[in-house]
Design an enzyme around this catalytic site. Sequence first.
Site, PDB file in Angstrom:
ATOM      1  N   HIS A  23       0.285  -7.905  -5.818  1.00  0.00           N
ATOM      2  CA  HIS A  23       0.364  -8.595  -4.527  1.00  0.00           C
ATOM      3  C   HIS A  23      -0.016 -10.059  -4.731  1.00  0.00           C
ATOM      4  O   HIS A  23      -0.958 -10.543  -4.090  1.00  0.00           O
ATOM      5  CB  HIS A  23      -0.641  -8.015  -3.500  1.00  0.00           C
ATOM      6  CG  HIS A  23      -0.220  -6.734  -2.854  1.00  0.00           C
ATOM      7  ND1 HIS A  23      -1.117  -5.895  -2.247  1.00  0.00           N
ATOM      8  CD2 HIS A  23       0.993  -6.170  -2.678  1.00  0.00           C
ATOM      9  CE1 HIS A  23      -0.481  -4.846  -1.755  1.00  0.00           C
ATOM     10  NE2 HIS A  23       0.789  -4.993  -1.994  1.00  0.00           N
ATOM     11  N   HIS A  79      11.275   2.369   0.074  1.00  0.00           N
ATOM     12  CA  HIS A  79      10.354   1.320   0.551  1.00  0.00           C
ATOM     13  C   HIS A  79      10.938  -0.034   0.159  1.00  0.00           C
ATOM     14  O   HIS A  79      11.455  -0.185  -0.948  1.00  0.00           O
ATOM     15  CB  HIS A  79       9.009   1.572  -0.139  1.00  0.00           C
ATOM     16  CG  HIS A  79       7.903   0.627   0.180  1.00  0.00           C
ATOM     17  ND1 HIS A  79       7.804  -0.079   1.355  1.00  0.00           N
ATOM     18  CD2 HIS A  79       6.802   0.287  -0.550  1.00  0.00           C
ATOM     19  CE1 HIS A  79       6.695  -0.815   1.328  1.00  0.00           C
ATOM     20  NE2 HIS A  79       6.080  -0.609   0.183  1.00  0.00           N
ATOM     21  N   GLU A  81       9.321  -2.986  -0.187  1.00  0.00           N
ATOM     22  CA  GLU A  81       8.488  -3.962  -0.894  1.00  0.00           C
ATOM     23  C   GLU A  81       9.067  -4.178  -2.293  1.00  0.00           C
ATOM     24  O   GLU A  81       9.549  -3.247  -2.942  1.00  0.00           O
ATOM     25  CB  GLU A  81       7.030  -3.472  -0.961  1.00  0.00           C
ATOM     26  CG  GLU A  81       6.079  -4.611  -1.288  1.00  0.00           C
ATOM     27  CD  GLU A  81       4.611  -4.316  -0.944  1.00  0.00           C
ATOM     28  OE1 GLU A  81       4.281  -3.147  -0.643  1.00  0.00           O
ATOM     29  OE2 GLU A  81       3.811  -5.266  -0.997  1.00  0.00           O
ATOM     30  N   ASP A  83       8.166  -4.590  -5.280  1.00  0.00           N
ATOM     31  CA  ASP A  83       7.814  -3.897  -6.527  1.00  0.00           C
ATOM     32  C   ASP A  83       8.681  -2.653  -6.725  1.00  0.00           C
ATOM     33  O   ASP A  83       8.760  -2.128  -7.839  1.00  0.00           O
ATOM     34  CB  ASP A  83       6.313  -3.544  -6.583  1.00  0.00           C
ATOM     35  CG  ASP A  83       5.800  -2.857  -5.338  1.00  0.00           C
ATOM     36  OD1 ASP A  83       6.329  -3.107  -4.246  1.00  0.00           O
ATOM     37  OD2 ASP A  83       4.845  -2.061  -5.470  1.00  0.00           O
ATOM     38  N   HIS A 146       2.654   2.690   3.278  1.00  0.00           N
ATOM     39  CA  HIS A 146       1.779   1.771   3.981  1.00  0.00           C
ATOM     40  C   HIS A 146       2.529   0.663   4.721  1.00  0.00           C
ATOM     41  O   HIS A 146       1.881  -0.242   5.304  1.00  0.00           O
ATOM     42  CB  HIS A 146       0.789   1.131   2.983  1.00  0.00           C
ATOM     43  CG  HIS A 146       1.467   0.201   2.013  1.00  0.00           C
ATOM     44  ND1 HIS A 146       1.128  -1.134   1.912  1.00  0.00           N
ATOM     45  CD2 HIS A 146       2.481   0.376   1.152  1.00  0.00           C
ATOM     46  CE1 HIS A 146       1.876  -1.727   1.009  1.00  0.00           C
ATOM     47  NE2 HIS A 146       2.698  -0.835   0.526  1.00  0.00           N
ATOM     48  N   ASP A 165       4.658   4.889  -2.592  1.00  0.00           N
ATOM     49  CA  ASP A 165       3.305   4.363  -2.826  1.00  0.00           C
ATOM     50  C   ASP A 165       2.209   5.417  -2.630  1.00  0.00           C
ATOM     51  O   ASP A 165       1.162   5.371  -3.291  1.00  0.00           O
ATOM     52  CB  ASP A 165       3.012   3.204  -1.870  1.00  0.00           C
ATOM     53  CG  ASP A 165       3.635   1.891  -2.335  1.00  0.00           C
ATOM     54  OD1 ASP A 165       3.725   1.673  -3.551  1.00  0.00           O
ATOM     55  OD2 ASP A 165       4.013   1.089  -1.468  1.00  0.00           O
ATOM     56  N   TYR A 193      -7.119   2.283  -5.115  1.00  0.00           N
ATOM     57  CA  TYR A 193      -5.831   2.080  -4.444  1.00  0.00           C
ATOM     58  C   TYR A 193      -5.944   2.497  -2.971  1.00  0.00           C
ATOM     59  O   TYR A 193      -5.499   1.784  -2.063  1.00  0.00           O
ATOM     60  CB  TYR A 193      -4.801   2.931  -5.182  1.00  0.00           C
ATOM     61  CG  TYR A 193      -3.361   2.741  -4.791  1.00  0.00           C
ATOM     62  CD1 TYR A 193      -2.558   1.834  -5.470  1.00  0.00           C
ATOM     63  CD2 TYR A 193      -2.777   3.496  -3.779  1.00  0.00           C
ATOM     64  CE1 TYR A 193      -1.221   1.681  -5.132  1.00  0.00           C
ATOM     65  CE2 TYR A 193      -1.449   3.352  -3.445  1.00  0.00           C
ATOM     66  CZ  TYR A 193      -0.675   2.440  -4.127  1.00  0.00           C
ATOM     67  OH  TYR A 193       0.644   2.290  -3.796  1.00  0.00           O
ATOM     68  N   HIS A 226       3.765   4.458  -8.464  1.00  0.00           N
ATOM     69  CA  HIS A 226       2.840   3.728  -9.351  1.00  0.00           C
ATOM     70  C   HIS A 226       1.976   4.736 -10.087  1.00  0.00           C
ATOM     71  O   HIS A 226       1.389   5.628  -9.457  1.00  0.00           O
ATOM     72  CB  HIS A 226       1.903   2.815  -8.555  1.00  0.00           C
ATOM     73  CG  HIS A 226       2.574   1.694  -7.835  1.00  0.00           C
ATOM     74  ND1 HIS A 226       3.208   0.649  -8.480  1.00  0.00           N
ATOM     75  CD2 HIS A 226       2.706   1.434  -6.512  1.00  0.00           C
ATOM     76  CE1 HIS A 226       3.690  -0.186  -7.577  1.00  0.00           C
ATOM     77  NE2 HIS A 226       3.408   0.272  -6.377  1.00  0.00           N
TER      78      HIS A 226
HETATM   79 FE1  FEO Z   1       4.184  -1.057  -1.032  1.00  0.00          FE
HETATM   80 FE2  FEO Z   1       4.214  -0.327  -4.348  1.00  0.00          FE
HETATM   81  O1  FEO Z   1       4.727  -1.216  -2.783  1.00  0.00           O
END
Ligand code: FEO
Length: 395
Positions: A23, A79, A81, A83, A146, A165, A193, A226
């Site tokens: 982030h 998702h 985001e 990543d 999230h 996530d 996390y 992850h």
């Molecule tokens: Fe919310 Fe691993 O991105």
Amino acid sequence: MKKAIKGNAFWVGKVDWELKKFHGEEYSTHNGSTYNSYLIQEEKTVLIDTVWNPFAEEFVDNLSKEIDLDKIDYIIANHGETDHSGALYALMEKIPDKPVYCTANAVKSLKGQFHKDLNFHVVKTGDKLDIGNGKELIFVEMSMLHWPDSMAVYLTGDNILFSNDAFGQHYANDRLFNDLVDPAILYEESIKYYANILTPFSAILRKKLQEILSLNLQIDVIATCHGVVWRDNPMQIVEHYSRWANDYQENQITIVYDTMWNSTKKFAEKIAEGINLEDPDVTVKLFNISKSDENDVITEVFKSKTVVVGSPTFTNGILPSVAGFIYLAKVLKFKNKKAAAFGCYGWSGECVKVINEMLSGAGFNLISEGLRINWNPDEDAEAQAVEYGKTIARA
Ligand code: FEO
């Protein structure tokens, strides 16, 4: 290199050993991270999620060595985001017409970030996609876990929950599965996390866990985006989440402070002494926030029943390091935690008042009016600090 997960499901992601901050500079990743993407090769071929932008070209190259990209039938974007979506558009340049399954919010976030339309197919909880060989994908919206666009997908037959996530952790490793990595690191990275990313959404998570459990899905594997794939007793991480989402705390008191000339540091140590004297069973941890990793300290606050915060008075207020830390705790919306303030001062002495206001505003329950000490603590003041520690331990 593709790695087998179960049946015809494979990992095709990227291990990022070098990553030390996630982030931007916001989240420390002492153990690196992974961006997990998955390929399912049944009668239909499905790709679930991609990897972070810097690895987009590498990802598409590697994937094209494993499979003819034109053979991909469906892409699932759990998702938006970057990543996980960072390589999506590089991939879609090669196969622009293939359908991308995602939530309505994911369409917004993907278009908002990449400014390009794709062949989006919006799905909702309970929608299914037949992928042949008697297997289906079942979609489960995970709104606010999230992001509003988050989603999970369940593969019938092999009973794999691709959770994105949720249930993840930043842990670069070459072993892939939870039973093959260091369990202590795995636990610490998982709780870190949760503490730093998911704490604000605990109430939503409690409901979502109930919803998932009420579906009575047999879950043999949880494949996150992850860190590890949970294959050995995968429900252990769901059980951890159930505990963490219920105002989790251990028998721990964490003291967080900053200091200019070591008076407030001495004060902190005397408070710790008092807590220990009153309750030898409680774990006490001290952190000078300017010398500590903020995300690790947040994890310790997450584990604590009480947080004790100290700063000297600094230009009619408190040190920015302490103020910033309380702000971070505020946005994480900790619940059911006690707090107390302390600090040394030379002249105007606003420190405790300011800390109290900030802690109350951050949702902590103050257990006293706080204690401030003028100048460097002498013997009497040290005794007062020890007594204050005892009061905190009794609260
Ligand atoms: Fe919310 Fe691993 O991105």
